[in-house]
Scaffold this active site. Sequence first.
Site, PDB file in Angstrom:
ATOM      1  N   ASP A 160      -8.136  -1.015   9.446  1.00 51.60           N
ATOM      2  CA  ASP A 160      -8.591   0.009  10.381  1.00 51.60           C
ATOM      3  C   ASP A 160      -8.988  -0.599  11.712  1.00 51.60           C
ATOM      4  OD1 ASP A 160      -8.418   2.285   8.688  1.00 51.60           O
ATOM      5  OD2 ASP A 160     -10.299   1.720   7.722  1.00 51.60           O
TER       6      ASP A 160
ATOM      7  N   ARG B  61       0.849  -1.202   0.000  1.00 47.38           N
ATOM      8  CA  ARG B  61       0.000   0.000   0.000  1.00 47.38           C
ATOM      9  C   ARG B  61       0.878   1.243   0.000  1.00 47.38           C
ATOM     10  NH1 ARG B  61      -5.066   2.077   3.600  1.00 47.38           N
ATOM     11  NH2 ARG B  61      -5.256   4.048   2.488  1.00 47.38           N
TER      12      ARG B  61
ATOM     13  N   ARG C  77      -6.866   0.827  -3.234  1.00 50.66           N
ATOM     14  CA  ARG C  77      -5.778   0.362  -2.380  1.00 50.66           C
ATOM     15  C   ARG C  77      -5.679  -1.156  -2.384  1.00 50.66           C
ATOM     16  NH1 ARG C  77      -9.132   3.211   2.070  1.00 50.66           N
ATOM     17  NH2 ARG C  77      -9.282   4.466   0.241  1.00 50.66           N
TER      18      ARG C  77
ATOM     19  N   ASP D 140      -6.459  -2.077   3.203  1.00 55.29           N
ATOM     20  CA  ASP D 140      -6.753  -1.031   4.179  1.00 55.29           C
ATOM     21  C   ASP D 140      -7.099  -1.746   5.469  1.00 55.29           C
ATOM     22  OD1 ASP D 140      -7.252   1.561   5.161  1.00 55.29           O
ATOM     23  OD2 ASP D 140      -9.375   1.409   4.687  1.00 55.29           O
TER      24      ASP D 140
END
Length: 167
Positions: A95, A81, A90, A93
């Site tokens: 989170d 990334r 992307r 990701d």
Amino acid sequence: MALIYLALGTNLGERARNLENALAKLSARVTIMRRSMIYETEPWGISEQPRFLNQVVEAETELEPDALLDFLKQTERAMGRTRGIRFGPRVIDLDILFYEDRVIEQRRFNGTSLRIPHPRLHERRFVLVPLAEIAPNLIHPKFGVSIRELLARLPDDGSVALYRPNQ
């Protein structure tokens, strides 16, 4: 060990393999306890890009929140990334959605911020649908309502569907 919830998303390359690779890399510092099914979702923020695959995991870690965020960003970089357009395409990701029932809002030494719970999760069906699958009764510590209730507040716009790889 702290109970955490993480969101994974990808829309470049071999998307399903990206999720599996991310889970394998996360296992160095995170113990996955449950994971949602994989959902295919419309892009959020910038619509002119490939569809995403999204998944949520419930896990445990010994890392403190700041160290967990650093580990996730390091994992993203290891998977290729690069920082580009916000909300853009992307490879992966990662989170932090929740870290126990803690509420954290801090600026970090490197200019980034650490915000837990994730500040926009209540607006995003692509997060709430898989999260509600594995933790429907989890209470959002800022809003005081369950994930199931947060999901019910959002209109079903058809943007999130169970991933079917052979279709």
